[in-house]
Design an enzyme around this catalytic site. Structure first.
Site, PDB file in Angstrom:
ATOM      1  N   GLY A   8      22.309  21.305  -8.804  1.00  0.00           N
ATOM      2  CA  GLY A   8      20.710  21.499  -8.914  1.00  0.00           C
ATOM      3  C   GLY A   8      20.266  22.212  -7.537  1.00  0.00           C
ATOM      4  O   GLY A   8      19.812  23.321  -7.951  1.00  0.00           O
TER       5      GLY A   8
ATOM      6  N   TYR B 112      11.422  19.560  -6.790  1.00  0.00           N
ATOM      7  CA  TYR B 112      10.847  20.948  -5.987  1.00  0.00           C
ATOM      8  C   TYR B 112      10.405  20.309  -4.642  1.00  0.00           C
ATOM      9  O   TYR B 112      10.647  20.773  -3.770  1.00  0.00           O
ATOM     10  CB  TYR B 112       9.869  21.851  -6.693  1.00  0.00           C
ATOM     11  CG  TYR B 112      10.845  22.445  -7.796  1.00  0.00           C
ATOM     12  CD1 TYR B 112      11.719  23.324  -7.565  1.00  0.00           C
ATOM     13  CD2 TYR B 112      10.643  22.058  -9.375  1.00  0.00           C
ATOM     14  CE1 TYR B 112      12.222  23.909  -8.528  1.00  0.00           C
ATOM     15  CE2 TYR B 112      11.139  22.648 -10.170  1.00  0.00           C
ATOM     16  CZ  TYR B 112      12.142  23.622  -9.893  1.00  0.00           C
ATOM     17  OH  TYR B 112      13.070  24.240 -10.776  1.00  0.00           O
TER      18      TYR B 112
END
Length: 163
Positions: free
Chosen positions: A101, A137
């Site tokens: 990721g 994030y």
């Protein structure tokens, strides 16, 4: 190893499943149409020599109004602030849990920085789909805009971390 390329009709999208139906469906039904209409550009990861999509991300442009930004972001005098929106980022479940990721996110940073040399933007923006994505994030340097699922990083900060 993976090769990153622009999405085309030659890519196999049928088996892609990231665990978020909204992201899977968009890739299959809308990504190519968005590219042909110049509303989003999608880039896919495929294993070397294969056409089956393992991951993808999509960009589109965005203009932020100064008054919608937190004060530290709104500095600089511009009423409208240019940005790139990372509209989608997804990794097939077969590859999740392997640390890919963050690698996919860095790949999107590199592509955005290349584009920024031609079309200057001030921010890299992401609208998180859910709390899990929001946390991901934030772990990678994004700051949240209060009252929303929108997060941002300055392009100049991304450039410094990538140097």
């Amino acid at each position: 190893m993976f090769a990153c390329q622009s999405l085309s009709r030659e890519h196999d999208l049928d088996r892609f499943s990231c665990g978020k139906e909204e992201l899977d469906t968009w890739l299959r039904r809308s990504a190519l149409h968005a590219r042909s209409n110049n509303t989003a550009a999608t880039f896919v990861w495929c294993e070397e020599g294969r056409r089956e999509v393992a991951a993808y991300y999509s960009f589109t442009s965005l203009t932020l109004e100064r008054e919608e930004l937190p004060k530290p972001m709104a500095r600089g005098g511009m009423q409208r602030v240019p940005a790139v929106l990372l509209a989608r980022l997804a990794l097939d479940t077969r590859y999740q849990g392997q640390g890919l990721g963050p690698v996919l996110l860095v790949d999107s940073f590199e592509r955005a920085l290349t584009g920024n040399e031609v079309f200057a933007v001030r921010f890299f923006v992401m609208d998180a789909l859910d709390e899990e994505a929001h946390t991901f994030y934030e772990k990678h340097g994004f700051r949240g805009i209060p009252g929303s699922m929108r997060l941002y990083r300055k392009m100049s900060d991304i450039a410094r971390t990538m140097a």
